[in-house]
Design an enzyme around this catalytic site. Sequence first.
Site, PDB file in Angstrom:
ATOM      1  N   THR A 151      67.417  79.943  47.320  1.00  0.00           N
ATOM      2  CA  THR A 151      66.900  81.266  48.098  1.00  0.00           C
ATOM      3  C   THR A 151      65.680  81.087  48.656  1.00  0.00           C
ATOM      4  N   GLY A 190      63.331  79.860  39.411  1.00  0.00           N
ATOM      5  CA  GLY A 190      62.481  80.002  38.103  1.00  0.00           C
ATOM      6  C   GLY A 190      61.887  78.531  37.898  1.00  0.00           C
ATOM      7  N   GLU A 433      72.591  84.772  41.095  1.00  0.00           N
ATOM      8  CA  GLU A 433      73.735  84.083  41.069  1.00  0.00           C
ATOM      9  C   GLU A 433      74.729  84.466  42.028  1.00  0.00           C
TER      10      GLU A 433
HETATM   11  C1  LIG Z   1      73.270  78.684  32.062  1.00  0.00           C
HETATM   12  C2  LIG Z   1      73.052  79.841  32.869  1.00  0.00           C
HETATM   13  C3  LIG Z   1      72.669  80.999  32.205  1.00  0.00           C
HETATM   14  C4  LIG Z   1      72.950  82.266  32.603  1.00  0.00           C
HETATM   15  C5  LIG Z   1      72.351  83.379  31.813  1.00  0.00           C
HETATM   16  C6  LIG Z   1      73.600  84.260  31.446  1.00  0.00           C
HETATM   17  C7  LIG Z   1      72.934  85.225  30.518  1.00  0.00           C
HETATM   18  C8  LIG Z   1      71.671  86.092  31.135  1.00  0.00           C
HETATM   19  C9  LIG Z   1      71.668  87.141  30.069  1.00  0.00           C
HETATM   20  C10 LIG Z   1      70.350  86.929  29.523  1.00  0.00           C
HETATM   21  C11 LIG Z   1      69.453  85.794  29.673  1.00  0.00           C
HETATM   22  C12 LIG Z   1      69.793  84.842  28.826  1.00  0.00           C
HETATM   23  C13 LIG Z   1      68.700  83.507  29.133  1.00  0.00           C
HETATM   24  C14 LIG Z   1      69.565  82.301  29.489  1.00  0.00           C
HETATM   25  C15 LIG Z   1      68.792  81.604  30.638  1.00  0.00           C
HETATM   26  C16 LIG Z   1      68.646  82.471  31.896  1.00  0.00           C
HETATM   27  C17 LIG Z   1      68.721  81.384  33.082  1.00  0.00           C
HETATM   28  C18 LIG Z   1      68.670  82.419  34.487  1.00  0.00           C
HETATM   29  C19 LIG Z   1      69.333  81.839  35.391  1.00  0.00           C
HETATM   30  C20 LIG Z   1      69.140  82.553  36.583  1.00  0.00           C
HETATM   31  C21 LIG Z   1      69.839  81.846  37.664  1.00  0.00           C
HETATM   32  C22 LIG Z   1      69.776  82.209  39.069  1.00  0.00           C
HETATM   33  C23 LIG Z   1      69.717  81.517  40.182  1.00  0.00           C
HETATM   34  C24 LIG Z   1      70.271  81.975  41.510  1.00  0.00           C
HETATM   35  O1  LIG Z   1      70.136  82.998  41.921  1.00  0.00           O
HETATM   36  S1  LIG Z   1      70.466  80.504  42.635  1.00  0.00           S
HETATM   37  C25 LIG Z   1      71.075  81.152  44.052  1.00  0.00           C
HETATM   38  C26 LIG Z   1      72.237  82.119  43.995  1.00  0.00           C
HETATM   39  N1  LIG Z   1      72.602  82.472  45.032  1.00  0.00           N
HETATM   40  C27 LIG Z   1      73.861  82.802  45.482  1.00  0.00           C
HETATM   41  O2  LIG Z   1      74.874  82.983  44.695  1.00  0.00           O
HETATM   42  C28 LIG Z   1      74.085  83.010  47.109  1.00  0.00           C
HETATM   43  C29 LIG Z   1      75.374  84.149  47.126  1.00  0.00           C
HETATM   44  N2  LIG Z   1      76.040  83.622  48.647  1.00  0.00           N
HETATM   45  C30 LIG Z   1      77.025  82.857  48.569  1.00  0.00           C
HETATM   46  O3  LIG Z   1      77.578  82.298  47.544  1.00  0.00           O
HETATM   47  C31 LIG Z   1      77.780  82.608  49.851  1.00  0.00           C
HETATM   48  O4  LIG Z   1      76.818  82.596  50.684  1.00  0.00           O
HETATM   49  C32 LIG Z   1      78.621  83.686  50.323  1.00  0.00           C
HETATM   50  C33 LIG Z   1      80.233  83.524  49.554  1.00  0.00           C
HETATM   51  C34 LIG Z   1      78.453  85.118  49.866  1.00  0.00           C
HETATM   52  C35 LIG Z   1      79.109  83.787  51.732  1.00  0.00           C
HETATM   53  O5  LIG Z   1      78.868  82.324  52.146  1.00  0.00           O
HETATM   54  P1  LIG Z   1      79.551  82.056  53.659  1.00  0.00           P
HETATM   55  O6  LIG Z   1      79.239  83.287  54.522  1.00  0.00           O
HETATM   56  O7  LIG Z   1      79.243  80.776  53.897  1.00  0.00           O
HETATM   57  O8  LIG Z   1      81.211  82.132  53.330  1.00  0.00           O
HETATM   58  P2  LIG Z   1      82.242  82.926  53.944  1.00  0.00           P
HETATM   59  O9  LIG Z   1      82.218  84.322  53.531  1.00  0.00           O
HETATM   60  O10 LIG Z   1      82.114  82.731  55.449  1.00  0.00           O
HETATM   61  O11 LIG Z   1      83.322  82.194  53.109  1.00  0.00           O
HETATM   62  C36 LIG Z   1      83.842  81.147  53.832  1.00  0.00           C
HETATM   63  C37 LIG Z   1      84.669  80.534  52.643  1.00  0.00           C
HETATM   64  O12 LIG Z   1      84.219  79.778  51.685  1.00  0.00           O
HETATM   65  C38 LIG Z   1      84.694  80.189  50.495  1.00  0.00           C
HETATM   66  N3  LIG Z   1      83.678  80.078  49.551  1.00  0.00           N
HETATM   67  C39 LIG Z   1      82.455  80.779  49.293  1.00  0.00           C
HETATM   68  N4  LIG Z   1      81.763  80.239  48.511  1.00  0.00           N
HETATM   69  C40 LIG Z   1      82.344  79.694  47.736  1.00  0.00           C
HETATM   70  C41 LIG Z   1      82.162  78.767  46.581  1.00  0.00           C
HETATM   71  N5  LIG Z   1      81.149  78.827  45.746  1.00  0.00           N
HETATM   72  N6  LIG Z   1      83.284  77.979  45.949  1.00  0.00           N
HETATM   73  C42 LIG Z   1      84.498  77.828  46.772  1.00  0.00           C
HETATM   74  N7  LIG Z   1      84.637  78.732  47.744  1.00  0.00           N
HETATM   75  C43 LIG Z   1      83.526  79.336  48.304  1.00  0.00           C
HETATM   76  C44 LIG Z   1      85.050  81.492  50.667  1.00  0.00           C
HETATM   77  O13 LIG Z   1      85.994  82.013  49.685  1.00  0.00           O
HETATM   78  C45 LIG Z   1      85.657  81.541  52.077  1.00  0.00           C
HETATM   79  O14 LIG Z   1      86.902  80.915  51.934  1.00  0.00           O
HETATM   80  P3  LIG Z   1      88.097  81.222  53.003  1.00  0.00           P
HETATM   81  O15 LIG Z   1      89.182  80.246  52.711  1.00  0.00           O
HETATM   82  O16 LIG Z   1      88.392  82.801  52.658  1.00  0.00           O
HETATM   83  O17 LIG Z   1      87.537  81.220  54.460  1.00  0.00           O
HETATM   84  C1  LIG Z   2      65.564  87.416  38.251  1.00  0.00           C
HETATM   85  C2  LIG Z   2      65.916  86.521  39.526  1.00  0.00           C
HETATM   86  C3  LIG Z   2      66.161  85.149  39.277  1.00  0.00           C
HETATM   87  C4  LIG Z   2      66.317  84.314  40.253  1.00  0.00           C
HETATM   88  N1  LIG Z   2      66.220  83.009  40.188  1.00  0.00           N
HETATM   89  C5  LIG Z   2      66.624  82.237  41.313  1.00  0.00           C
HETATM   90  C6  LIG Z   2      66.437  80.763  41.177  1.00  0.00           C
HETATM   91  O1  LIG Z   2      66.234  80.075  40.222  1.00  0.00           O
HETATM   92  N2  LIG Z   2      66.933  80.159  42.293  1.00  0.00           N
HETATM   93  C7  LIG Z   2      67.212  80.571  43.335  1.00  0.00           C
HETATM   94  O2  LIG Z   2      67.570  79.919  44.612  1.00  0.00           O
HETATM   95  N3  LIG Z   2      67.289  81.930  43.595  1.00  0.00           N
HETATM   96  C8  LIG Z   2      66.856  82.872  42.672  1.00  0.00           C
HETATM   97  N4  LIG Z   2      67.151  84.119  42.542  1.00  0.00           N
HETATM   98  C9  LIG Z   2      67.434  84.723  43.761  1.00  0.00           C
HETATM   99  C10 LIG Z   2      68.595  85.410  44.012  1.00  0.00           C
HETATM  100  O3  LIG Z   2      69.826  84.326  43.823  1.00  0.00           O
HETATM  101  C11 LIG Z   2      68.949  86.236  45.221  1.00  0.00           C
HETATM  102  O4  LIG Z   2      68.114  87.215  44.927  1.00  0.00           O
HETATM  103  C12 LIG Z   2      70.362  86.768  45.335  1.00  0.00           C
HETATM  104  O5  LIG Z   2      71.110  85.717  45.981  1.00  0.00           O
HETATM  105  C13 LIG Z   2      70.327  87.805  46.518  1.00  0.00           C
HETATM  106  O6  LIG Z   2      69.762  87.488  47.967  1.00  0.00           O
HETATM  107  P1  LIG Z   2      68.548  88.388  48.345  1.00  0.00           P
HETATM  108  O7  LIG Z   2      67.609  88.832  47.121  1.00  0.00           O
HETATM  109  O8  LIG Z   2      67.919  87.469  49.769  1.00  0.00           O
HETATM  110  O9  LIG Z   2      69.274  89.792  48.601  1.00  0.00           O
HETATM  111  P2  LIG Z   2      69.887  90.103  50.086  1.00  0.00           P
HETATM  112  O10 LIG Z   2      71.187  89.029  50.164  1.00  0.00           O
HETATM  113  O11 LIG Z   2      69.200  90.221  51.066  1.00  0.00           O
HETATM  114  O12 LIG Z   2      70.974  91.304  49.766  1.00  0.00           O
HETATM  115  C14 LIG Z   2      70.260  92.447  49.935  1.00  0.00           C
HETATM  116  C15 LIG Z   2      71.264  93.671  50.127  1.00  0.00           C
HETATM  117  O13 LIG Z   2      72.093  93.364  51.071  1.00  0.00           O
HETATM  118  C16 LIG Z   2      73.389  93.477  50.743  1.00  0.00           C
HETATM  119  N5  LIG Z   2      74.109  92.467  51.504  1.00  0.00           N
HETATM  120  C17 LIG Z   2      73.863  91.160  51.749  1.00  0.00           C
HETATM  121  N6  LIG Z   2      74.627  90.482  52.664  1.00  0.00           N
HETATM  122  C18 LIG Z   2      75.867  91.398  52.664  1.00  0.00           C
HETATM  123  C19 LIG Z   2      77.312  91.340  52.857  1.00  0.00           C
HETATM  124  N7  LIG Z   2      77.660  90.037  53.598  1.00  0.00           N
HETATM  125  N8  LIG Z   2      78.133  92.368  52.940  1.00  0.00           N
HETATM  126  C20 LIG Z   2      77.489  93.529  52.274  1.00  0.00           C
HETATM  127  N9  LIG Z   2      76.383  93.624  51.666  1.00  0.00           N
HETATM  128  C21 LIG Z   2      75.115  92.481  51.915  1.00  0.00           C
HETATM  129  C22 LIG Z   2      73.362  93.132  49.185  1.00  0.00           C
HETATM  130  O14 LIG Z   2      74.672  93.655  48.848  1.00  0.00           O
HETATM  131  C23 LIG Z   2      72.113  93.984  48.860  1.00  0.00           C
HETATM  132  O15 LIG Z   2      72.613  95.024  48.384  1.00  0.00           O
HETATM  133  C24 LIG Z   2      66.543  84.952  41.685  1.00  0.00           C
HETATM  134  C25 LIG Z   2      66.806  86.147  41.476  1.00  0.00           C
HETATM  135  C26 LIG Z   2      66.233  87.174  40.579  1.00  0.00           C
HETATM  136  C27 LIG Z   2      66.350  88.578  40.937  1.00  0.00           C
END
Ligand SMILES: CCCCCCCC/C=C\CCCCCCCCCCCCCC(=O)SCCNC(=O)CCNC(=O)[C@H](O)C(C)(C)COP(=O)(O)OP(=O)(O)OC[C@H]1O[C@@H](n2cnc3c(N)ncnc32)[C@H](O)[C@@H]1OP(=O)(O)O
Ligand SMILES: Cc1cc2nc3c(=O)[nH]c(=O)nc-3n(C[C@H](O)[C@H](O)[C@H](O)COP(=O)(O)OP(=O)(O)OC[C@H]3O[C@@H](n4cnc5c(N)ncnc54)[C@H](O)[C@@H]3O)c2cc1C
Length: 615
Positions: A151, A190, A433
Amino acid sequence: MSAKVNDDLLTERRKCEFNVEELTNYLDGGAQATQNRRKLEDKVLSTKGLFDEVPEEYLSHKEKYENAVRKAVVYYKAMKEAEDPNQTEQERANATYRSLLHAAVFKDNSPFSLHLAMFIPAILGQADEEQKKYWMKRASKMEIIGTYAQTELGHGTFIRGLETTATYDPKTEEFVLHSPTLTAYKWWPGSLAHTANYCVVMAHLYINGKSCGIQPFIVQFRDEETHQPLPGIKLGEIGAKLGFNTVNNGFLGFDQHRIPRNRMLMKNAQVLKDGTFKRSPNSKLTYGTMVYVRVVIVNGMANQLARAVTIAVRYSAVRRQSELKPDAGEPQILDYVTQQHKLFIGIASSHAFTLTAKWLTRMYQKVTADLEKGNLDELPELHAIACCLKAVTTTDTSVLVERSRTSCGGHGYMLSSNLPQIYGLVTAACTYEGENTVLMLQTARSLVKALEQAQSGKRLSPTMSYLSEKVSSRLKWDNSIDGIVKGFRRVAYGKVESAMRSMRKYVRSGLGPEDAWNMSSVQLVAASEYTSISEADIRQLQDTYEDLLGKIRPNAVGLVDAFDFRDQILNSTLGAYDGRVYERLMEEALKSPLNAEPVNQSFHKYLKPFMQGKL
Ligand SMILES: CCCCCCCC/C=C\CCCCCCCCCCCCCC(=O)SCCNC(=O)CCNC(=O)[C@H](O)C(C)(C)COP(=O)(O)OP(=O)(O)OC[C@H]1O[C@@H](n2cnc3c(N)ncnc32)[C@H](O)[C@@H]1OP(=O)(O)O
Ligand SMILES: Cc1cc2nc3c(=O)[nH]c(=O)nc-3n(C[C@H](O)[C@H](O)[C@H](O)COP(=O)(O)OP(=O)(O)OC[C@H]3O[C@@H](n4cnc5c(N)ncnc54)[C@H](O)[C@@H]3O)c2cc1C
């Protein structure tokens, strides 16, 4: 001598109609697994230096972080030492699957979270064999601490819009990492701010001016000896948050930072020395780490929800309030049907999420094994299902944890109840996520495709098969489990069909497919997340439901006791096993630094002169 258990809780436990230990064993996966989990918890929680002398609520932002690093080191060593060498990997995984051991130590999560939750999974899923061997040795021994930096300040959802560039220089066989704008700064990862020294960076790869998509790179950003940021690296912490305040979320900017070619994780795509790019069989394999974490989150939600309802149900058995009948004394608030309605759904949902997590984990393991053999057929379905279940379980858990908090009145608002912190942990998962709306739309994308395939006579996968059931709209269902499931499948079908009909209507009106999608997106999200059923059956189901609440009531405390969370893991004045709520509330209140003296210095400095008109 252990403290006397609250009489009401004793009565509740005598009333319970089932064997609590049996349910605990079932949840753990057998009596041996329960024994292993308890043994691990006993060992780790007996470690000195794991707990806070002063409740961390009374520390500064900086002290909280420093204290969390202190505990993380102790905790990680204790976990390593507690590992039973005679246990199989699976037995070890089972012992921790249901344990919230870390929650006994970190109310607001550990600064090591991302190392374990994403840095290691990213190496396992994205590195080639040689890279995996080298980096896993260092990462698993904690010689290095990593995070997952995807991110950016300007982009989270839209991964294809990430601005960080990785430009290949064939002359030096290096990648040049650069943040061209402020919005390109990595923002949120993180542990990034002051804890980690390596990260997996997702960056836009360019070779000879040509875009090669988003690729994963393992990047060192702090010196391993001095921990100083390396040249060309700008680092910092993003500031205080609703929760996760000891996870050390940070920002990172690159200024023409060079890394060797072998730092691109090359399991899926490769860059040869001369700059030849070998494309991945599927560009979305790069997103594999996120799919893994979404699967794990479902189980995490089950455990956190179980923790919250344990606190709220035990408190509701102890708390007596108001008058249900004249001259009958104050009843336990658990006898109010509204209180049962608020809490028992949480107990049931936790069990439902546990079973769902087990099913989804099995699906993930199968698809991952297929991917290793080059079979990508079921990856789209896994992605769609993982998106939906991550979004639904995190949304529901956030709602149900907040409901557990508000069901405890004012004492639920106390940080010493731990309910606010649990809410802070789980609600974050609605965003990280993959933000939930975005993930639900990913699922909707798959549902619309599946319905089109069904309408053209194609066979569907098992999870989508309800879209090909030719069910008459006059389907009558009874209130048997089978009948209710049939009803839900019918309505779920209707939701997808209605969303699709809406899109087609917009296209016929002249809108392009993207605008038609956007205009129908509220229906599309609904088609992915919930279903509702027709009026006539609501009344019948409502009677069944209220009858069920009465049946659960005598077993409510037994049901939460079966989650088997020890007091250190609940970390709550309201949820302890002995039910000594009022004594614990007072004990914790007296720990406030403000109670160290009867008159605070602000009286003499400000209040007194103010009240005497001298300020
Ligand atoms: C071990 C983990 C612990 C978790 C903790 C659980 C419990 C929590 C509770 C308490 C805490 C406990 C403590 C434990 C530790 C806590 C750890 C904290 C962990 C925090 C981690 C956070 C880290 C992050 O946030 S990392 C960043 C995450 N970011 C995202 O997820 C971004 C989201 N966006 C997307 O995924 C994509 O960009 C999209 C899918 C939204 C759109 O992408 P795009 O525009 O490129 O794609 P399209 O919409 O055009 O789709 C194209 C095509 O691709 C297919 N597609 C998309 N994604 C995937 C995929 N991942 N895999 C396979 N295919 C994919 C999609 O289906 C389309 O297919 P078509 O055939 O339809 O074209
Ligand atoms: C506690 C915490 C821990 C995190 N840890 C990590 C980490 O370790 N590593 C990491 O890489 N990231 C991390 N993140 C970031 C996290 O993955 C992003 O915040 C998340 O992917 C959302 O992206 P954004 O914040 O840019 O929101 P945006 O994508 O800007 O979304 C903002 C709003 O726009 C809307 N929106 C965006 N796109 C669309 C669409 N295509 N259609 C409809 N609505 C849409 C969403 O629904 C939302 O309401 C963390 C976030 C938090 C809160």
